[in-house]
Motif scaffolding. Structure first.
Motif, PDB file in Angstrom:
ATOM      1  N   GLU A 284      47.058  56.108  61.468  1.00 43.44           N
ATOM      2  CA  GLU A 284      46.232  54.904  61.559  1.00 43.44           C
ATOM      3  C   GLU A 284      46.888  53.674  60.938  1.00 43.44           C
ATOM      4  O   GLU A 284      46.687  52.557  61.420  1.00 43.44           O
ATOM      5  CB  GLU A 284      44.866  55.161  60.907  1.00 43.44           C
TER       6      GLU A 284
ATOM      7  N   SER B 158      46.038  65.409  66.834  1.00 45.12           N
ATOM      8  CA  SER B 158      45.098  64.552  67.558  1.00 45.12           C
ATOM      9  C   SER B 158      44.365  63.622  66.594  1.00 45.12           C
ATOM     10  O   SER B 158      44.175  63.943  65.415  1.00 45.12           O
ATOM     11  CB  SER B 158      44.070  65.410  68.308  1.00 45.12           C
ATOM     12  N   ASP B 159      43.945  62.466  67.114  1.00 49.70           N
ATOM     13  CA  ASP B 159      43.165  61.530  66.307  1.00 49.70           C
ATOM     14  C   ASP B 159      41.793  62.114  65.978  1.00 49.70           C
ATOM     15  O   ASP B 159      41.206  62.853  66.779  1.00 49.70           O
ATOM     16  CB  ASP B 159      42.942  60.219  67.067  1.00 49.70           C
ATOM     17  N   ILE B 160      41.283  61.768  64.806  1.00 50.99           N
ATOM     18  CA  ILE B 160      39.860  61.974  64.529  1.00 50.99           C
ATOM     19  C   ILE B 160      39.142  60.800  65.187  1.00 50.99           C
ATOM     20  O   ILE B 160      39.268  59.657  64.748  1.00 50.99           O
ATOM     21  CB  ILE B 160      39.575  62.005  63.015  1.00 50.99           C
ATOM     22  N   ASN B 161      38.432  61.068  66.278  1.00 50.29           N
ATOM     23  CA  ASN B 161      37.874  59.950  67.048  1.00 50.29           C
ATOM     24  C   ASN B 161      36.476  59.529  66.613  1.00 50.29           C
ATOM     25  O   ASN B 161      36.040  58.414  66.909  1.00 50.29           O
ATOM     26  CB  ASN B 161      37.898  60.255  68.554  1.00 50.29           C
ATOM     27  N   ARG B 162      35.760  60.399  65.903  1.00 50.59           N
ATOM     28  CA  ARG B 162      34.457  59.993  65.379  1.00 50.59           C
ATOM     29  C   ARG B 162      33.978  61.010  64.346  1.00 50.59           C
ATOM     30  O   ARG B 162      34.447  62.147  64.312  1.00 50.59           O
ATOM     31  CB  ARG B 162      33.424  59.850  66.495  1.00 50.59           C
TER      32      ARG B 162
ATOM     33  N   ASN C 117      35.375  64.929  64.608  1.00 52.14           N
ATOM     34  CA  ASN C 117      35.677  65.394  65.958  1.00 52.14           C
ATOM     35  C   ASN C 117      37.031  64.893  66.451  1.00 52.14           C
ATOM     36  O   ASN C 117      37.410  63.741  66.213  1.00 52.14           O
ATOM     37  CB  ASN C 117      34.590  64.924  66.927  1.00 52.14           C
ATOM     38  N   SER C 118      37.731  65.774  67.167  1.00 54.64           N
ATOM     39  CA  SER C 118      39.005  65.438  67.802  1.00 54.64           C
ATOM     40  C   SER C 118      39.038  66.046  69.196  1.00 54.64           C
ATOM     41  O   SER C 118      38.287  66.980  69.497  1.00 54.64           O
ATOM     42  CB  SER C 118      40.188  65.974  66.986  1.00 54.64           C
ATOM     43  N   LEU C 119      39.927  65.520  70.042  1.00 53.30           N
ATOM     44  CA  LEU C 119      40.091  66.037  71.400  1.00 53.30           C
ATOM     45  C   LEU C 119      41.401  66.805  71.480  1.00 53.30           C
ATOM     46  O   LEU C 119      42.471  66.269  71.185  1.00 53.30           O
ATOM     47  CB  LEU C 119      40.089  64.892  72.412  1.00 53.30           C
TER      48      LEU C 119
ATOM     49  N   GLU D 271      36.724  69.121  73.011  1.00 54.36           N
ATOM     50  CA  GLU D 271      36.580  68.663  71.631  1.00 54.36           C
ATOM     51  C   GLU D 271      36.542  69.836  70.657  1.00 54.36           C
ATOM     52  O   GLU D 271      36.058  70.918  70.979  1.00 54.36           O
ATOM     53  CB  GLU D 271      35.307  67.829  71.465  1.00 54.36           C
TER      54      GLU D 271
ATOM     55  N   TYR E 281      36.358  70.384  66.027  1.00 53.31           N
ATOM     56  CA  TYR E 281      35.959  69.624  64.841  1.00 53.31           C
ATOM     57  C   TYR E 281      36.213  70.410  63.556  1.00 53.31           C
ATOM     58  O   TYR E 281      36.353  71.630  63.549  1.00 53.31           O
ATOM     59  CB  TYR E 281      34.474  69.246  64.919  1.00 53.31           C
TER      60      TYR E 281
ATOM     61  N   SER F 296      45.959  62.289  60.831  1.00 56.87           N
ATOM     62  CA  SER F 296      44.931  61.332  61.233  1.00 56.87           C
ATOM     63  C   SER F 296      43.918  61.233  60.098  1.00 56.87           C
ATOM     64  O   SER F 296      43.470  62.253  59.568  1.00 56.87           O
ATOM     65  CB  SER F 296      44.236  61.783  62.522  1.00 56.87           C
TER      66      SER F 296
END
Length: 270
Positions: free
Chosen positions: A42, A127-131, A150-152, A187, A189, A263
């Motif tokens: 980030e 992977s990014d932590i998207n939320r 959560n990540s994808l 997804e 997590y 991430s």
């Protein structure tokens, strides 16, 4: 006759008060390596550190730093990054930034007390932590807060990682280990369940990319430190990582040399 019996019992109790000298067979001190390079996605910053310590005798919890070592990391092209110790802390840092390079192999080299150690690792993406989702949960009659990061998962890639939840409001840092056996392209997590957090508290949530070997090491390490059920459980075993004693293979160090893409989200509890 009664006097003889009383005298015998008295001598028996006197003998029981003698101190018991337990001869513990303390094994030789073993080098412990906690070495990592973290590239934070980030903000494009890095953390590069090698922490060396020694195992302590049984029943002792003293931290023993391994001071005075020569430490450096070498890349595939032979470029060397020297790590210098802070005082006599056993903590070694470098002034140079080791460049971000996926899949390139780096070798950590350590010389300590006439023994030579080395370990190889390469940078693993994550992977990014998207939320982050928050929920109140009633856990055994106590109201707790659950955080879910959560990540994808990328399609058709083998991925390993671990989540870390850290806060000065938590008594200990919490970890989740992950591998994508059943989540390719979907997804996944990591989560934290705690009754120690309150609205306004900040939690640093990180996900670290791991190699397959690193995953196996971290799985055993986290399992061993979270699944011990009491004083009569099996004594934890020493977990050997990816560091090798080049001078004597029978004296391999403990610990691991890890290189991870990371991430990170700083989450404020609602």
């Amino acid at each position: 006759m009664k006097k003889v019996i009383i005298l015998f019992i008295g001598l028996l109790f006197l003998n029981c008060e003698d101190p018991i000298d337990l001869k513990l067979n303390d094994s030789n001190q073993i080098l412990v390596v906690d070495a990592f390079i973290n590239w934070i996605k980030e903000d494009q910053t890095s953390e590069q550190e090698v922490i060396l310590s020694l195992t302590s005798p049984y029943f002792e919890e003293n931290y023993i730093s391994a001071s005075g070592a020569n430490v450096f990391i070498e890349d595939e092209e032979g470029k060397i990054y020297i790590f210098n110790e802070e005082g006599q802390s056993g903590r070694y840092l470098t002034l140079d930034t080791i460049p971000y390079s996926l899949d390139k192999v780096f070798t950590l080299n350590i010389e300590y007390n006439g023994q030579y150690y080395s370990g190889k690792e390469s940078l693993i993406s994550v992977s990014d932590i998207n939320r982050v989702e928050q929920e109140k949960v009633n856990f055994f009659g106590r109201e707790s807060i659950q955080l879910q990061a959560n990540s994808l998962d990328p399609i058709e890639e083998r991925n390993f990682s671990f989540f870390e939840f850290k806060s000065d409001k938590l008594k200990k840092t919490e970890y989740n280990i992950y591998r994508d056996d059943f989540s390719s392209g979907t997804e996944y997590y990591g989560f934290l369940l705690s009754d120690e957090l309150e609205p306004g508290d900040e939690v640093q949530i990180r996900q670290y990319g791991l190699s397959n070997i690193a995953y196996n090491f971290w799985y055993l390490l986290i399992f061993q430190n979270t699944e011990q059920g009491g004083p009569f459980q099996t004594t934890p075993v020493n977990i050997i990582g990816n560091m090798v004693n080049q001078s004597d293979s029978k004296l391999n160090p403990l610990g691991y040399f890890r290189i991870s893409e990371v991430s990170e989200i700083l989450y404020t509890v609602k």
